[in-house]
Design a protein around this motif. Structure first.
Motif, PDB file in Angstrom:
ATOM      1  N   GLN A  29       0.860  -1.173   0.000  1.00 43.74           N
ATOM      2  CA  GLN A  29       0.000   0.000   0.000  1.00 43.74           C
ATOM      3  C   GLN A  29       0.898   1.224   0.000  1.00 43.74           C
ATOM      4  O   GLN A  29       1.849   1.302   0.775  1.00 43.74           O
ATOM      5  CB  GLN A  29      -0.885  -0.035   1.245  1.00 43.74           C
ATOM      6  CG  GLN A  29      -1.919   1.033   1.316  1.00 43.74           C
ATOM      7  CD  GLN A  29      -2.881   0.789   2.485  1.00 43.74           C
ATOM      8  OE1 GLN A  29      -3.109  -0.337   2.899  1.00 43.74           O
ATOM      9  NE2 GLN A  29      -3.450   1.867   2.997  1.00 43.74           N
ATOM     10  N   SER A 139      -5.288   0.112   7.003  1.00 43.76           N
ATOM     11  CA  SER A 139      -4.579  -0.895   6.222  1.00 43.76           C
ATOM     12  C   SER A 139      -5.605  -1.649   5.378  1.00 43.76           C
ATOM     13  O   SER A 139      -6.507  -2.286   5.907  1.00 43.76           O
ATOM     14  CB  SER A 139      -3.847  -1.866   7.153  1.00 43.76           C
ATOM     15  OG  SER A 139      -3.116  -2.797   6.408  1.00 43.76           O
ATOM     16  N   SER A 160       2.279  -4.917   5.669  1.00 43.72           N
ATOM     17  CA  SER A 160       1.032  -5.208   6.376  1.00 43.72           C
ATOM     18  C   SER A 160       1.028  -4.738   7.828  1.00 43.72           C
ATOM     19  O   SER A 160      -0.034  -4.543   8.407  1.00 43.72           O
ATOM     20  CB  SER A 160       0.715  -6.703   6.317  1.00 43.72           C
ATOM     21  OG  SER A 160       1.728  -7.430   6.956  1.00 43.72           O
ATOM     22  N   THR A 163       0.931   1.272   9.919  1.00 41.71           N
ATOM     23  CA  THR A 163      -0.347   1.791  10.405  1.00 41.71           C
ATOM     24  C   THR A 163      -0.775   3.109   9.770  1.00 41.71           C
ATOM     25  O   THR A 163      -1.890   3.561   9.988  1.00 41.71           O
ATOM     26  CB  THR A 163      -0.313   1.972  11.936  1.00 41.71           C
ATOM     27  OG1 THR A 163       0.758   2.862  12.262  1.00 41.71           O
ATOM     28  CG2 THR A 163      -0.120   0.630  12.634  1.00 41.71           C
ATOM     29  N   TRP A 165      -0.128   5.758   6.023  1.00 41.42           N
ATOM     30  CA  TRP A 165       0.476   5.902   4.701  1.00 41.42           C
ATOM     31  C   TRP A 165       0.407   7.365   4.283  1.00 41.42           C
ATOM     32  O   TRP A 165      -0.232   8.184   4.936  1.00 41.42           O
ATOM     33  CB  TRP A 165      -0.277   5.024   3.692  1.00 41.42           C
ATOM     34  CG  TRP A 165       0.002   3.577   3.925  1.00 41.42           C
ATOM     35  CD1 TRP A 165       0.941   2.816   3.306  1.00 41.42           C
ATOM     36  CD2 TRP A 165      -0.621   2.710   4.871  1.00 41.42           C
ATOM     37  NE1 TRP A 165       0.937   1.534   3.795  1.00 41.42           N
ATOM     38  CE2 TRP A 165      -0.013   1.442   4.774  1.00 41.42           C
ATOM     39  CE3 TRP A 165      -1.630   2.864   5.807  1.00 41.42           C
ATOM     40  CZ2 TRP A 165      -0.369   0.351   5.539  1.00 41.42           C
ATOM     41  CZ3 TRP A 165      -1.992   1.784   6.591  1.00 41.42           C
ATOM     42  CH2 TRP A 165      -1.370   0.543   6.450  1.00 41.42           C
TER      43      TRP A 165
END
Length: 181
Positions: A29, A139, A160, A163, A165
């Motif tokens: 991500q 997430s 993963s 916490t 982004w």
């Protein structure tokens, strides 16, 4: 630890029915944003109460015993939401070096490098909220809708345990932190 927990269903399935044949889609991500500039110069905002979440597909590994050629199509990627948010690989997002993930055949016994982005418009935060601000701290796990009668897929998210982004109003700014190779 997370990877081990994600693999447990595959191990359980292997015990009952023999080895699981699956292509592994490796991804991460990258960030959340509210809109991007289209090639015609106009802004493409996310719907009210939605955010664009950008992911990078790094590689697909298709090397399990008994693997067959894997027909990868980014429109089969989705984030499980209501309604389900499917991937769109062709958004350029206003990036200087866009590299959208495109459909490709990953031959059996090979690992293919993609290093391209796929974008999903996810419902987040509700109407009249800054949905990307809410999405930056969530997430999202991507799944792949596997056609009946084909080998399975395993999704491996590199970050993963992260916490939060990158968040921006303009998706082009995500490229500053995660440029395409």
């Amino acid at each position: 630890m997370t990877l081990a927990l994600l693999m447990m269903p595959l191990v359980a399935a292997a015990d009952c029915e023999g080895p699981v044949v699956a292509a592994t889609i490796n991804y991460e991500q990258l960030g959340a944003c509210n809109g991007f500039r289209r090639p015609d110069g106009a802004m493409q905002p996310a719907q009210s109460g939605h955010a664009y979440v950008v992911f990078r597909i790094s590689t697909i590994t298709n090397t399990t015993a008994g693997a067959s050629d894997f027909q990868f199509d980014p429109v089969r990627l989705f984030v499980n939401s209501d309604p389900r948010a499917y991937g769109v690989g062709y958004y350029a997002l206003g990036w200087r070096r866009p590299r959208a993930v495109e459909p490709r055949t990953v031959r059996a016994g090979t690992v293919e490098t993609f290093n391209g982005t796929v974008t999903m418009e996810v419902p987040e935060g509700g109407p009249k909220t800054d949905a990307a601000a809410a999405a930056q701290n969530k997430s999202y796990f991507v799944s792949y809708e596997t056609p009946a009668g084909t080998q399975g897929t395993f999704m491996a998210k590199a970050n993963s345990s992260q916490t939060s982004w990158h968040y921006t109003n303009d998706c082009a700014e995500i490229e500053e932190y995660h440029p395409n190779p």
